[in-house]
Design a protein around this motif. Structure first.
Motif, PDB file in Angstrom:
ATOM      1  N   MET A   1       7.672   7.778  18.340  1.00  0.00           N
ATOM      2  CA  MET A   1       6.831   6.638  18.650  1.00  0.00           C
ATOM      3  C   MET A   1       6.291   6.064  17.343  1.00  0.00           C
ATOM      4  SD  MET A   1       3.261   6.550  20.710  1.00  0.00           S
ATOM      5  CE  MET A   1       3.769   6.062  22.318  1.00  0.00           C
ATOM      6  N   ALA A   2       6.337   4.783  17.211  1.00  0.00           N
ATOM      7  CA  ALA A   2       5.855   4.109  16.002  1.00  0.00           C
ATOM      8  C   ALA A   2       4.334   3.994  16.027  1.00  0.00           C
ATOM      9  CB  ALA A   2       6.473   2.723  15.908  1.00  0.00           C
ATOM     10  N   VAL A   3       3.780   3.771  14.864  1.00  0.00           N
ATOM     11  CA  VAL A   3       2.335   3.569  14.738  1.00  0.00           C
ATOM     12  C   VAL A   3       1.999   2.205  15.327  1.00  0.00           C
ATOM     13  CG1 VAL A   3       0.432   3.330  13.111  1.00  0.00           C
ATOM     14  CG2 VAL A   3       2.256   4.972  12.656  1.00  0.00           C
ATOM     15  N   PRO A   4       0.994   2.124  16.199  1.00  0.00           N
ATOM     16  CA  PRO A   4       0.622   0.828  16.773  1.00  0.00           C
ATOM     17  C   PRO A   4       0.260  -0.177  15.688  1.00  0.00           C
ATOM     18  CG  PRO A   4      -0.551   2.633  17.857  1.00  0.00           C
ATOM     19  CD  PRO A   4       0.163   3.214  16.680  1.00  0.00           C
ATOM     20  N   ALA A   5       0.645  -1.419  15.886  1.00  0.00           N
ATOM     21  CA  ALA A   5       0.427  -2.471  14.883  1.00  0.00           C
ATOM     22  C   ALA A   5      -1.035  -2.598  14.490  1.00  0.00           C
ATOM     23  CB  ALA A   5       0.950  -3.800  15.411  1.00  0.00           C
ATOM     24  N   GLU A   6      -1.948  -2.421  15.431  1.00  0.00           N
ATOM     25  CA  GLU A   6      -3.369  -2.587  15.110  1.00  0.00           C
ATOM     26  C   GLU A   6      -3.894  -1.458  14.221  1.00  0.00           C
ATOM     27  OE1 GLU A   6      -3.157  -0.378  19.028  1.00  0.00           O
ATOM     28  OE2 GLU A   6      -2.200  -2.170  18.243  1.00  0.00           O
ATOM     29  N   ARG A   7      -3.143  -0.378  14.046  1.00  0.00           N
ATOM     30  CA  ARG A   7      -3.570   0.740  13.200  1.00  0.00           C
ATOM     31  C   ARG A   7      -2.843   0.772  11.869  1.00  0.00           C
ATOM     32  NH1 ARG A   7      -3.069   6.002  16.129  1.00  0.00           N
ATOM     33  NH2 ARG A   7      -3.658   6.690  14.069  1.00  0.00           N
ATOM     34  N   ARG A   8      -1.928  -0.153  11.651  1.00  0.00           N
ATOM     35  CA  ARG A   8      -1.180  -0.178  10.399  1.00  0.00           C
ATOM     36  C   ARG A   8      -1.942  -0.924   9.323  1.00  0.00           C
ATOM     37  NH1 ARG A   8       4.022  -2.152  13.147  1.00  0.00           N
ATOM     38  NH2 ARG A   8       4.610  -0.262  14.214  1.00  0.00           N
ATOM     39  N   PHE A   9      -1.780  -0.464   8.083  1.00  0.00           N
ATOM     40  CA  PHE A   9      -2.312  -1.170   6.932  1.00  0.00           C
ATOM     41  C   PHE A   9      -1.130  -1.841   6.259  1.00  0.00           C
ATOM     42  CE2 PHE A   9      -3.010  -1.185   2.328  1.00  0.00           C
ATOM     43  CZ  PHE A   9      -4.088  -2.052   2.291  1.00  0.00           C
ATOM     44  N   THR A  10      -1.233  -3.118   6.018  1.00  0.00           N
ATOM     45  CA  THR A  10      -0.153  -3.843   5.366  1.00  0.00           C
ATOM     46  C   THR A  10      -0.594  -4.220   3.963  1.00  0.00           C
ATOM     47  OG1 THR A  10       0.507  -4.722   7.508  1.00  0.00           O
ATOM     48  CG2 THR A  10       1.402  -5.809   5.564  1.00  0.00           C
ATOM     49  N   PRO A  11      -0.086  -3.500   2.954  1.00  0.00           N
ATOM     50  CA  PRO A  11      -0.453  -3.816   1.576  1.00  0.00           C
ATOM     51  C   PRO A  11       0.073  -5.185   1.168  1.00  0.00           C
ATOM     52  CG  PRO A  11       0.813  -1.759   1.699  1.00  0.00           C
ATOM     53  CD  PRO A  11       0.836  -2.387   3.043  1.00  0.00           C
ATOM     54  N   ALA A  12      -0.618  -5.824   0.243  1.00  0.00           N
ATOM     55  CA  ALA A  12      -0.201  -7.136  -0.245  1.00  0.00           C
ATOM     56  C   ALA A  12      -0.316  -7.172  -1.769  1.00  0.00           C
ATOM     57  CB  ALA A  12      -1.068  -8.230   0.364  1.00  0.00           C
ATOM     58  N   LYS A  13       0.639  -7.826  -2.391  1.00  0.00           N
ATOM     59  CA  LYS A  13       0.630  -7.972  -3.843  1.00  0.00           C
ATOM     60  C   LYS A  13      -0.690  -8.598  -4.285  1.00  0.00           C
ATOM     61  CE  LYS A  13       3.074 -10.052  -7.675  1.00  0.00           C
ATOM     62  NZ  LYS A  13       4.224 -10.836  -8.114  1.00  0.00           N
ATOM     63  N   GLY A  14      -1.294  -8.022  -5.332  1.00  0.00           N
ATOM     64  CA  GLY A  14      -2.551  -8.534  -5.866  1.00  0.00           C
ATOM     65  C   GLY A  14      -3.785  -7.956  -5.218  1.00  0.00           C
ATOM     66  N   GLU A  15      -3.642  -7.261  -4.098  1.00  0.00           N
ATOM     67  CA  GLU A  15      -4.781  -6.660  -3.419  1.00  0.00           C
ATOM     68  C   GLU A  15      -5.363  -5.539  -4.289  1.00  0.00           C
ATOM     69  OE1 GLU A  15      -5.872  -4.987   0.989  1.00  0.00           O
ATOM     70  OE2 GLU A  15      -3.836  -5.570   0.524  1.00  0.00           O
ATOM     71  N   VAL A  16      -6.686  -5.431  -4.311  1.00  0.00           N
ATOM     72  CA  VAL A  16      -7.356  -4.387  -5.085  1.00  0.00           C
ATOM     73  C   VAL A  16      -7.891  -3.344  -4.113  1.00  0.00           C
ATOM     74  CG1 VAL A  16      -9.253  -3.859  -6.663  1.00  0.00           C
ATOM     75  CG2 VAL A  16      -7.940  -5.971  -6.941  1.00  0.00           C
ATOM     76  N   LEU A  17      -7.528  -2.084  -4.369  1.00  0.00           N
ATOM     77  CA  LEU A  17      -7.953  -0.974  -3.522  1.00  0.00           C
ATOM     78  C   LEU A  17      -9.032  -0.168  -4.237  1.00  0.00           C
ATOM     79  CD1 LEU A  17      -4.437   0.320  -2.453  1.00  0.00           C
ATOM     80  CD2 LEU A  17      -5.908  -1.265  -1.218  1.00  0.00           C
ATOM     81  N   ALA A  18     -10.058   0.180  -3.508  1.00  0.00           N
ATOM     82  CA  ALA A  18     -11.153   1.014  -4.011  1.00  0.00           C
ATOM     83  C   ALA A  18     -11.744   0.460  -5.296  1.00  0.00           C
ATOM     84  CB  ALA A  18     -10.668   2.450  -4.222  1.00  0.00           C
ATOM     85  N   GLY A  19     -11.618  -0.828  -5.519  1.00  0.00           N
ATOM     86  CA  GLY A  19     -12.184  -1.452  -6.700  1.00  0.00           C
ATOM     87  C   GLY A  19     -11.515  -1.051  -8.003  1.00  0.00           C
ATOM     88  N   ARG A  20     -10.363  -0.343  -7.909  1.00  0.00           N
ATOM     89  CA  ARG A  20      -9.774   0.136  -9.154  1.00  0.00           C
ATOM     90  C   ARG A  20      -8.267   0.025  -9.266  1.00  0.00           C
ATOM     91  NH1 ARG A  20     -11.336   6.347  -8.629  1.00  0.00           N
ATOM     92  NH2 ARG A  20     -13.309   5.314  -8.789  1.00  0.00           N
ATOM     93  N   TYR A  21      -7.544  -0.180  -8.170  1.00  0.00           N
ATOM     94  CA  TYR A  21      -6.086  -0.261  -8.234  1.00  0.00           C
ATOM     95  C   TYR A  21      -5.600  -1.615  -7.724  1.00  0.00           C
ATOM     96  CZ  TYR A  21      -6.838   4.771  -8.319  1.00  0.00           C
ATOM     97  OH  TYR A  21      -7.289   6.025  -8.614  1.00  0.00           O
ATOM     98  N   ARG A  22      -4.920  -2.377  -8.562  1.00  0.00           N
ATOM     99  CA  ARG A  22      -4.361  -3.660  -8.130  1.00  0.00           C
ATOM    100  C   ARG A  22      -2.882  -3.451  -7.809  1.00  0.00           C
ATOM    101  NH1 ARG A  22      -5.685  -7.119 -12.004  1.00  0.00           N
ATOM    102  NH2 ARG A  22      -7.449  -7.883 -10.828  1.00  0.00           N
TER     103      ARG A  22
END
Length: 81
Positions: A1-22
């Protein structure tokens, strides 16, 4: 069974994670997640960021993911070009 769409995280170019990783670009994708090349903003070094997904019906998946999340990194492995 796949992960439901509403629970997926879709990374995007340029997004900054935890204020430290682009996020820069995807490196690989597999059945349990994906790996992106990112830039550590303070250290100005390239890093790999792993996004893991597990289907709800995978036995013991949550426990395994929690243990991996808490496990110290095997080191800040970087690469140069």
């Amino acid at each position: 069974m796949a992960v439901p769409a509403e629970r997926r995280f879709t990374p995007a170019k340029g997004e900054v994670l935890a204020g430290r990783y682009r996020l820069e670009r995807p490196l690989a994708k597999g059945g349990m997640g994906m790996v992106w090349r990112a830039q550590h903003l303070e250290l100005e070094l390239p890093v790999a960021v792993k996004f893991m997904e597990a289907p709800d019906d995978l036995p013991n998946a949550r426990g395994r993911f929690e243990r991996r999340r808490r496990r110290p990194s095997s080191g800040a492995r970087t690469w140069s070009r």
